[in-house]
Design a protein around this motif. Structure first.
Motif: not given
Length: 130
Positions: A105-113
């Protein structure tokens, strides 16, 4: 300890310190900020905090030694399903992200940087759904 907790998980101390600084700049002392350098350490911390304070958000790296971020988030979700889960990744592993979305149930994925503003807005919108 009465404040809710935001837990950040990454094997790179500089990234952990950056996350904590960005969160404290926005949320000040509204939360307690806990840091872990692995998924295993984070699960131990969650066990310790379970009785003391509510962990509301976990921000976790994907690429870590030991259990990877998607596996960690799945284990986290099985035991603590209400925690808002945000995954950070420097590598675009679509299968891992999809697995985390479906099974954790991942809310969001952010990419580095990542952009600090994007991280803060993601956490605020997640908290608003609690």
């Amino acid at each position: 300890m009465n404040k809710p907790v935001i837990l950040c998980v990454d094997d790179e101390p500089d990234i952990l310190n950056t996350l904590k600084m960005q969160l404290k700049n926005e949320f000040k002392n509204d939360y307690f900020y806990e840091l872990a350098e692995s998924g295993e350490e984070a699960l131990d911390i969650l066990e310790d905090f379970h009785e003391k304070a509510e962990v509301l958000v976990v921000v976790s790296d994907w690429q870590m030694p030991g259990i990877k971020g998607d596996e960690f988030l799945i284990k986290l979700h099985q035991k603590y399903p209400k925690i808002i889960k945000v995954m950070l990744t420097g590598q675009a592993d679509a299968a891992a992200v999809q697995r985390a979305v479906e099974e954790a149930d991942l809310y969001c994925c952010l990419y580095k940087p990542w952009e600090s503003k994007e991280l803060i807005e993601t956490i605020k919108s997640g908290l608003a759904k609690l």
